[in-house]
Design a protein around this motif. Structure first.
Motif, PDB file in Angstrom:
ATOM      1  N   ALA A   1       0.890  -1.326   0.064  1.00  0.00           N
ATOM      2  CA  ALA A   1       0.032  -0.128   0.045  1.00  0.00           C
ATOM      3  C   ALA A   1       0.880   1.237   0.181  1.00  0.00           C
ATOM      4  N   THR A   2       1.610   1.399  -1.133  1.00  0.00           N
ATOM      5  CA  THR A   2       2.520   2.562  -1.221  1.00  0.00           C
ATOM      6  C   THR A   2       1.545   3.876  -1.555  1.00  0.00           C
ATOM      7  N   ASP A   3       1.982   4.973  -1.325  1.00  0.00           N
ATOM      8  CA  ASP A   3       1.434   6.336  -1.393  1.00  0.00           C
ATOM      9  C   ASP A   3       0.801   6.282  -3.002  1.00  0.00           C
ATOM     10  N   ALA A   4       1.513   5.712  -4.006  1.00  0.00           N
ATOM     11  CA  ALA A   4       0.788   5.623  -5.251  1.00  0.00           C
ATOM     12  C   ALA A   4      -0.501   4.797  -5.299  1.00  0.00           C
ATOM     13  N   VAL A   5      -0.462   3.763  -4.660  1.00  0.00           N
ATOM     14  CA  VAL A   5      -1.702   2.763  -4.627  1.00  0.00           C
ATOM     15  C   VAL A   5      -2.970   3.577  -3.478  1.00  0.00           C
ATOM     16  N   ILE A   6      -2.410   4.116  -2.720  1.00  0.00           N
ATOM     17  CA  ILE A   6      -3.497   4.986  -1.864  1.00  0.00           C
ATOM     18  C   ILE A   6      -4.018   5.860  -2.733  1.00  0.00           C
ATOM     19  N   ASP A   7      -3.137   6.941  -3.386  1.00  0.00           N
ATOM     20  CA  ASP A   7      -3.748   7.774  -4.189  1.00  0.00           C
ATOM     21  C   ASP A   7      -4.569   7.147  -5.280  1.00  0.00           C
TER      22      ASP A   7
END
Length: 397
Positions: free
Chosen positions: A115-121
């Motif tokens: 759940a990286t920042d890119a996934v969360i975004d």
């Protein structure tokens, strides 16, 4: 704004959701209820305990992720969600609460490496798109309800105009508006939302309307559920003259457009309730109607006299009853057509000769699973099977 990159990331998470989607949604609900306790009354806690609600949400999230590039492929799922939300009076301000809790659950369950920042975004953008879709559809429904004769939005006070025992487990309640006005028309098969304070706790439930529309009152028939907060409250504490609060009728389990092929109603237990509202419309159409009902025994078989009386007036109505238990002949409880469980063999004997029918079925999950499989095996087209089920459709396969 959902970008191409966002779509690609969401699509890439589908395998994770297929394996761990329910774990994610089980983690989501405690976060939601902890951080936003004001939404708890909108959720049936019994469905939380037995896992039905997390499974249903996991299925919805998975289907959305799979079809992020072609939302039209979601088919009736969006309509079902909208109907449930409208029956509970879900409003735009509720969506940010759900979104924040879902994103936090994704972070905590999947971990920082996945759940990286890119996934969360990406999921924040995807959720925003879905929220906008649902808010728009629900807004149109609310506006139409308010503008219709007898319509309203939000909670409206109704007086209990009648209460009667239908069986050892089921009791009927008739509601009329406290303000003396008309009530919103509905399609047979739909349900209403009911709100009550039970032991100091705000509770909301949906109940199928069990009588045809009349413009003046609504009727529901409620089974006493073991441990059911609302059902026991209604049975024990709500009587004639008391006031309850109702939300307008909603739901997509309704009669299909008129045709000429036979109609088959198959119900188990309290699943009989929406068919009682559908029966008058089906009979008025002049079509052949087959009514098949399964109950544990005669003591819990509600509305038998009502259906038998309709059959005496409408020659095209054929009814069959099967009881799981044969507790002996009891006064007022005529013998069923069969004893045992409803299965494909009995359905084969009781269905009309043609399998080109419109089949409506509702009841406990194991019952619905058997009925759906049997209808398919007997040659009833999948597109002509109609049912309402809380949970992922795969559970009926």
């Amino acid at each position: 704004m959902l970008s191409a990159e966002h779509r690609a990331i969401v699509t890439a998470t589908v395998p994770i959701l297929e394996v761990g989607g329910e774990a994610l949604t089980r983690h989501f609900y405690p976060i939601l209820f902890r951080d936003y306790p004001q939404v708890k009354p909108y959720f049936n806690q019994a469905h939380q305990a037995d896992g039905a609600q997390p499974r249903a949400l996991a299925n919805a999230v998975l289907m959305y992720a799979k079809n992020i590039d072609r939302l039209e492929a979601l088919g009736p799922l969006v309509g079902q969600i909208v109907a449930k939300h409208v029956a509970l009076n879900i409003l735009p301000e509720h969506y940010p609460m759900v979104g924040a809790s879902l994103l936090q659950a994704i972070r905590e369950v999947l971990g920082a490496e996945v759940a990286t920042d890119a996934v969360i975004d990406a999921w924040a953008a995807a959720y925003g798109q879905l929220a906008d879709l649902l808010i728009g559809a629900e807004g149109q429904t609310y506006a139409a309800m308010k503008a219709a004769p007898g319509g309203w939005n939000g909670l409206r006070r109704f007086v209990v105009a009648g209460k009667r025992r239908e069986s050892d487990e089921i009791t009927t309640f008739v509601f009329r508006p406290e303000d003396g006005g008309a009530v919103l028309d509905f399609q047979p098969g739909q349900y209403i939302g009911l709100r009550a304070v039970v032991d100091g706790v705000d509770q909301r439930r949906n109940y199928s309307l069990s009588a045809a529309p009349n413009g003046k009152t609504y009727q529901i028939s409620v089974k006493r559920e073991r441990g059911g907060a609302m059902s026991n409250h209604l049975h024990d504490a709500v009587g004639e003259g008391d006031v309850v609060e109702l939300l307008p009728p909603s739901g997509v389990f309704t009669l299909a457009p008129a045709g000429s092929r036979p109609i088959v109603f198959i119900s188990g237990g309290v699943g009989i309730t929406p068919t009682l509202a559908m029966l008058p419309a089906a009979l008025a159409s002049g079509r052949e109607v087959h009514f098949i009902h399964a109950a544990r025994h005669g003591g819990v078989h509600a509305f038998r006299a009502h259906v038998d009386e309709l059959a005496s007036r409408y020659p095209q109505l054929r009814r069959r009853y099967v009881y799981a238990e044969h507790a002996g002949q009891q006064p007022g409880h005529p013998a069923p057509d069969a004893v045992g469980l409803l299965d494909s063999e009995r359905l084969a004997a009781w269905l009309p000769a043609t399998r080109d029918v419109d089949a409506y079925f509702l009841g406990p999950q194991p019952f619905m699973k058997v009925v759906k499989r049997s209808l398919r095996e007997l040659g009833v087209p999948e597109s002509q099977m109609y049912y309402e089920f809380f949970g992922p459709a795969a559970a009926l396969e």
